[in-house]
Structures are given as structure tokens and as C-alpha cells.
Design a protein around this motif. Structure first.
Motif, PDB file in Angstrom:
ATOM      1  N   ARG A  55       0.855  -1.188   0.000  1.00 12.40           N
ATOM      2  CA  ARG A  55       0.000   0.000   0.000  1.00 12.40           C
ATOM      3  C   ARG A  55       0.894   1.241   0.000  1.00 12.40           C
ATOM      4  O   ARG A  55       1.308   1.719   1.064  1.00 12.40           O
ATOM      5  N   PRO A  56       1.215   1.790  -1.182  1.00  9.87           N
ATOM      6  CA  PRO A  56       2.085   2.968  -1.208  1.00  9.87           C
ATOM      7  C   PRO A  56       1.482   4.137  -0.431  1.00  9.87           C
ATOM      8  O   PRO A  56       0.289   4.425  -0.545  1.00  9.87           O
ATOM      9  N   VAL A  57       2.323   4.794   0.357  1.00  6.43           N
ATOM     10  CA  VAL A  57       1.872   5.960   1.124  1.00  6.43           C
ATOM     11  C   VAL A  57       1.644   7.143   0.198  1.00  6.43           C
ATOM     12  O   VAL A  57       0.684   7.901   0.354  1.00  6.43           O
ATOM     13  N   VAL A  58       2.538   7.312  -0.784  1.00  6.04           N
ATOM     14  CA  VAL A  58       2.361   8.350  -1.794  1.00  6.04           C
ATOM     15  C   VAL A  58       1.410   7.790  -2.839  1.00  6.04           C
ATOM     16  O   VAL A  58       1.768   6.891  -3.610  1.00  6.04           O
ATOM     17  N   THR A  59       0.198   8.296  -2.866  1.00  4.32           N
ATOM     18  CA  THR A  59      -0.848   7.688  -3.699  1.00  4.32           C
ATOM     19  C   THR A  59      -1.807   8.747  -4.205  1.00  4.32           C
ATOM     20  O   THR A  59      -2.045   9.759  -3.547  1.00  4.32           O
ATOM     21  N   GLY A  60      -2.326   8.535  -5.403  1.00  2.55           N
ATOM     22  CA  GLY A  60      -3.276   9.463  -6.003  1.00  2.55           C
ATOM     23  C   GLY A  60      -4.632   8.808  -6.188  1.00  2.55           C
ATOM     24  O   GLY A  60      -4.781   7.594  -6.054  1.00  2.55           O
ATOM     25  N   TRP A  61      -5.598   9.617  -6.552  1.00  3.54           N
ATOM     26  CA  TRP A  61      -6.963   9.101  -6.582  1.00  3.54           C
ATOM     27  C   TRP A  61      -7.212   8.120  -7.725  1.00  3.54           C
ATOM     28  O   TRP A  61      -8.154   7.330  -7.669  1.00  3.54           O
ATOM     29  N   PHE A  62      -6.334   8.102  -8.729  1.00  4.73           N
ATOM     30  CA  PHE A  62      -6.481   7.089  -9.772  1.00  4.73           C
ATOM     31  C   PHE A  62      -6.216   5.690  -9.209  1.00  4.73           C
ATOM     32  O   PHE A  62      -6.619   4.699  -9.810  1.00  4.73           O
ATOM     33  N   ALA A  63      -5.543   5.611  -8.076  1.00  6.00           N
ATOM     34  CA  ALA A  63      -5.297   4.318  -7.435  1.00  6.00           C
ATOM     35  C   ALA A  63      -6.540   3.770  -6.754  1.00  6.00           C
ATOM     36  O   ALA A  63      -6.507   2.669  -6.189  1.00  6.00           O
TER      37      ALA A  63
ATOM     38  N   ALA B 153     -17.011   2.840  -6.451  1.00  6.74           N
ATOM     39  CA  ALA B 153     -18.431   2.543  -6.224  1.00  6.74           C
ATOM     40  C   ALA B 153     -18.681   1.922  -4.856  1.00  6.74           C
ATOM     41  O   ALA B 153     -19.828   1.808  -4.417  1.00  6.74           O
ATOM     42  N   GLU B 154     -17.612   1.504  -4.189  1.00  4.56           N
ATOM     43  CA  GLU B 154     -17.776   0.867  -2.887  1.00  4.56           C
ATOM     44  C   GLU B 154     -17.965   1.911  -1.787  1.00  4.56           C
ATOM     45  O   GLU B 154     -17.565   3.068  -1.925  1.00  4.56           O
ATOM     46  N   GLU B 155     -18.552   1.483  -0.697  1.00  2.00           N
ATOM     47  CA  GLU B 155     -18.718   2.370   0.454  1.00  2.00           C
ATOM     48  C   GLU B 155     -17.334   2.668   1.035  1.00  2.00           C
ATOM     49  O   GLU B 155     -16.582   1.768   1.379  1.00  2.00           O
ATOM     50  N   PRO B 156     -16.946   3.954   1.109  1.00  2.00           N
ATOM     51  CA  PRO B 156     -15.602   4.257   1.601  1.00  2.00           C
ATOM     52  C   PRO B 156     -15.430   3.875   3.060  1.00  2.00           C
ATOM     53  O   PRO B 156     -16.344   3.978   3.861  1.00  2.00           O
ATOM     54  N   ASP B 157     -14.241   3.413   3.384  1.00  2.49           N
ATOM     55  CA  ASP B 157     -13.887   3.069   4.767  1.00  2.49           C
ATOM     56  C   ASP B 157     -13.177   4.277   5.367  1.00  2.49           C
ATOM     57  O   ASP B 157     -12.081   4.645   4.919  1.00  2.49           O
ATOM     58  N   PRO B 158     -13.784   4.939   6.367  1.00  2.53           N
ATOM     59  CA  PRO B 158     -13.161   6.153   6.913  1.00  2.53           C
ATOM     60  C   PRO B 158     -11.853   5.886   7.635  1.00  2.53           C
ATOM     61  O   PRO B 158     -11.074   6.810   7.879  1.00  2.53           O
ATOM     62  N   ASP B 159     -11.579   4.641   7.963  1.00  2.00           N
ATOM     63  CA  ASP B 159     -10.391   4.319   8.747  1.00  2.00           C
ATOM     64  C   ASP B 159      -9.264   3.685   7.940  1.00  2.00           C
ATOM     65  O   ASP B 159      -8.183   3.443   8.476  1.00  2.00           O
ATOM     66  N   ARG B 160      -9.527   3.393   6.660  1.00  2.00           N
ATOM     67  CA  ARG B 160      -8.485   2.729   5.876  1.00  2.00           C
ATOM     68  C   ARG B 160      -8.619   3.083   4.395  1.00  2.00           C
ATOM     69  O   ARG B 160      -9.701   2.937   3.809  1.00  2.00           O
ATOM     70  N   VAL B 161      -7.541   3.527   3.804  1.00  2.00           N
ATOM     71  CA  VAL B 161      -7.519   3.857   2.380  1.00  2.00           C
ATOM     72  C   VAL B 161      -7.520   2.562   1.567  1.00  2.00           C
ATOM     73  O   VAL B 161      -6.764   1.637   1.856  1.00  2.00           O
ATOM     74  N   VAL B 162      -8.363   2.497   0.560  1.00  2.16           N
ATOM     75  CA  VAL B 162      -8.439   1.297  -0.278  1.00  2.16           C
ATOM     76  C   VAL B 162      -7.661   1.523  -1.575  1.00  2.16           C
ATOM     77  O   VAL B 162      -7.444   2.659  -2.000  1.00  2.16           O
ATOM     78  N   TYR B 163      -7.262   0.429  -2.205  1.00  5.10           N
ATOM     79  CA  TYR B 163      -6.473   0.488  -3.426  1.00  5.10           C
ATOM     80  C   TYR B 163      -7.088  -0.391  -4.495  1.00  5.10           C
ATOM     81  O   TYR B 163      -7.699  -1.427  -4.198  1.00  5.10           O
TER      82      TYR B 163
END
Length: 394
Positions: free
Chosen positions: A240-248, A254-264
Motif C-alpha cells: 500500500r504505497p503511502v504516496v498515492t493518487g486518486w487514480f489508485a 463505487a464501494e462504500e468508503p472506509d473512513p479508517d483505511r484507504v483502499v487500493y
């Protein structure tokens, strides 16, 4: 297409590069910026037409072009791994570095012969307390062995070039580095920029199936700017790269975002950045098609390059110039070099300027003058370039 047709004047490919006027100019910058074939313009214009017609809906077509580039990269590597695309290798390198656990393994191993994008970034990390071990790049024949010997349990990654950018020396035995990294739990990053389009690089045959591979199309592949890639090894799926953009996030929006964990996203897109200019991929896709149509395979281009390097070396040797002024490494066979002839000079920058004044485009790196042929140059053009060098050294 065959070697004899490329040796002639005019070169059999030259007409395909008319806008770069390769038949009229002595462009020995093939290791830095090869001319684009005329069809590259078709790709540029197609990107404009798609944007004009579809506006923001152009991204569907752009994604097809990106996938065509990925397919082309996989073919060059004889590999079916995931491919992340980027504007330059530096942004991909930074995302990679942000994905490994440098806090737990604060040690990076590299060489003193890496290109500036890696050299500078690693030097800056060293200023911030990361241990950076620089192994001397020379002699290239033992570099892999020496790198493997310094990998330890604190090493997060080893970063090394397949071909050294100053001298064109191929680094043999990188499978030994891969094995050392595998046994110690470290990552191996191979910079293949000066290998792609010069000779075959089948990753798994070379024992590099576990390696990350950086490269791009600005040089020998003739794809122009904005076409770089990072080949992911199979075990990269969980990083899970820390430097990440929204294209990742594509594929997960379409999934429900997880407020506690960034998804890739899955695959190479997990190392994606953000909005970019897709024109580069249109151009690259069209040029990759052209190269396939003309039979410009890595195997054929290796034959062409070896012939051209042999001609340049032979004509240079005949000049019998003082070694105190300019010389080359005659103790190493040309089969151990990649895509250009490196000449060690007393004043490389001055010779580069003198050649430019005589219509010969080259470049210099430190003490080396680099002569980079390309498949669209004839033998007569290469001989003219060496004749110009003779006048500069007189």
C-alpha cells in the motif's frame, strides 16, 4: 526489414522518420532521445480528436491506449505481470519507496552509477537518516556479486541498473542479487531504461521474476515523454504505497468508503497517481504498433546495435588518437555493452560542443562523451560522425 537495408544510404527506415529529418542530420543521441517515427503524430492528433469529440468521456478511450502500452511493456519483458504507468520513473520510484517498510528496515543498497533521479532521491533520504549503501559500479562484471554480499536483514530494497547510464556496460548476474534479496526479505528494483529496445530482457529467464522493473520509452523505444512504467512482482499485491493518487482508487469508487483505511485498486493501478495527459499513451500505442509492423524486435535491434557499435568503435580505433585526450575501454568486448559507445575524454563537454558546431548531435556525462546510434542511421552517417570527431581532436 534486415540489417543490410539499414546499412545503406539512404537507410531503409529513414523515410519513416521524415519529420525528424534523420537522413539529413547526424543524430547520435539515440541513447537519450531517439527520433519519433512519423506515425507518432497520428497518435498525438487522435488524442486531440477524442478529447474534442468526447470531452470528459475521453477517458474510456484513453484507458484503452494505456492498456495497449501495458501490453507492449509486457511483450518487451516477456512477462505477464502487472504494470503501473507513470509520467516519469521518479514518481514511480517514490511510490515504490513509500510502499516498503523503511521504518522497520531503514537501509537501502544501491550503486554509485545510478541515474540522477534515483541518485538525488536516495541522497536526500540519506540526509533524513535512512542508511544508503553505495556499492562502486565498477567493475561492472562483479557488481551483482558485490551487491548481493551487502544485503542484510535491515535492507528494505536494492536499486540497480541493468545497464549503467554513463558507460553502457551491461550488469551481468542480477539473478544473484534477486536470490540474496529473496533470502533476506528485501525488494529488488532494476532500472531497465538503457536495456529496453536494445536487447531482449526476458525477466523470468534471467531469474528476475521477483524483481520490480523501472523503465520508460523516452530513449530507445521512441515513445517520447510521459511513457514510464513500473513492473510489479507477484508479491506486490498487498503493498500500500503511502504516496498515492486518486487514480489508485479506480475500481473501488463505487464501494462504500472506509473512513479508517484507504483502499487500493487491484493490479498496477494500486501504484497509480492522479490526472495526467493521456496524449503520451496515444503516441506510444501508435509507435509500438509501428515497431511491431516493421519487425523492430529486441532481438533484431540487438543485431543492429552491435553492428553500429562495432562500426563506431572500429572507425574510432583507426583514428589512433592520444589516450590522454580521448579513449575507450578496449579491454571489454562490445557484446558487454548496450546501446551507445562511451568515450572517456579529457574534456567531454568541450568535445560535445565542438561536435555540435559541426552538425553532430551527441551528449556527455561527466568524463564520458556518449555516441548513441539508432536504427534509422546509415553506416555512412556513422562514419561521417567519427570523421567530425577526428577534426575536433586534431
Amino acid at each position: 526489414m534486415n540489417l543490410d537495408s539499414l546499412r545503406r544510404t539512404p537507410n531503409a527506415l529513414a523515410a519513416e522518420y521524415s519529420r525528424f529529418r534523420v537522413g539529413e542530420r547526424l543524430l547520435l543521441t539515440g541513447h537519450s532521445h531517439q527520433a519519433w517515427p512519423d506515425v507518432a503524430r497520428e497518435g498525438q492528433l487522435a488524442a486531440f480528436e477524442d478529447a474534442a469529440r468526447d470531452v470528459d468521456a475521453k477517458w474510456e478511450a484513453a484507458s484503452r491506449m494505456a492498456e495497449e502500452v501495458r501490453v507492449g511493456v509486457r511483450a518487451l519483458l516477456a512477462d505477464d505481470g502487472d504494470i503501473a504507468l507513470g509520467v516519469n520513473t521518479h514518481e514511480l520510484l517514490v511510490r515504490f519507496l513509500s510502499s516498503v517498510d523503511i521504518r522497520r528496515r531503514p537501509r537501502l543498497v544501491t550503486t554509485d552509477g545510478e541515474f540522477h533521479s534515483a541518485r538525488r532521491q536516495l541522497a536526500r533520504l540519506a540526509e533524513e537518516g535512512i542508511e544508503v549503501v553505495r556499492v562502486p559500479a565498477a567493475p561492472a562484471g562483479t557488481l551483482a556479486e558485490r551487491l548481493a554480499a551487502v544485503v542484510d536483514d535491515r535492507t528494505a530494497a536494492v536499486l540497480v541498473s541493468a545497464v549503467l547510464f554513463e558507460t553502457a556496460r551491461i550488469v551481468p548476474g542480477l539473478d544473484a542479487v534477486a536470490a540474496a534479496c529473496r533470502s533476506r526479505g528485501a525488494e529488488l528494483v532494476v532500472d531497465a531504461y538503457h536495456a529496453l529496445g536494445v536487447f531482449p530482457l526476458p525477466l523470468r529467464e534471467l531469474g528476475l521474476g521477483d524483481a520490480w522493473v523501472l523503465g520508460g520509452g523516452y530513449k530507445y523505444l521512441q515513445l517520447g515523454e510521459g511513457n514510464c512504467f513500473l513492473r510489479l512482482p507477484p508479491h506486490a499485491a498487498g503493498l500500500r504505497p503511502v504516496v498515492t493518487g486518486w487514480f489508485a482508487e479506480f475500481g473501488t469508487l463505487a464501494e462504500e468508503p472506509d473512513p479508517d483505511r484507504v483502499v487500493y485498486a487491484r493490479g498496477g493501478d494500486r501504484f497509480a497517481g492522479a490526472t495526467y495527459d493521456p496524449t503520451s499513451h496515444y503516441r506510444a500505442a501508435r509507435v509500438l504498433r509501428f515497431r511491431a509492423e516493421r519487425g523492430l524486435t529486441p532481438e533484431f535491434l540487438r543485431t543492429v546495435t552491435q553492428h553500429q557499435l562495432g562500426l563506431l568503435a572500429d572507425r574510432f580505433d583507426r583514428l589512433d588518437l592520444p589516450e590522454s585526450v580521448i579513449t575507450r575501454d578496449r579491454g571489454v568486448p562490445l557484446t558487454e555493452f548496450a546501446g551507445f559507445l562511451a568515450l572517456r575524454c579529457r574534456d567531454a563537454a568541450g568535445l560535445r560542443q565542438a561536435l555540435a558546431e559541426r552538425g553532430v548531435s551527441t551528449d556527455s556525462r561527466g568524463e564520458y562523451l556518449r555516441l548513441g546510434p539508432a536504427p534509422y542511421l546509415s553506416d555512412a552517417q556513422l562514419e561521417s560522425a567519427i570523421a567530425a570527431l577526428a577534426t575536433c581532436c586534431a
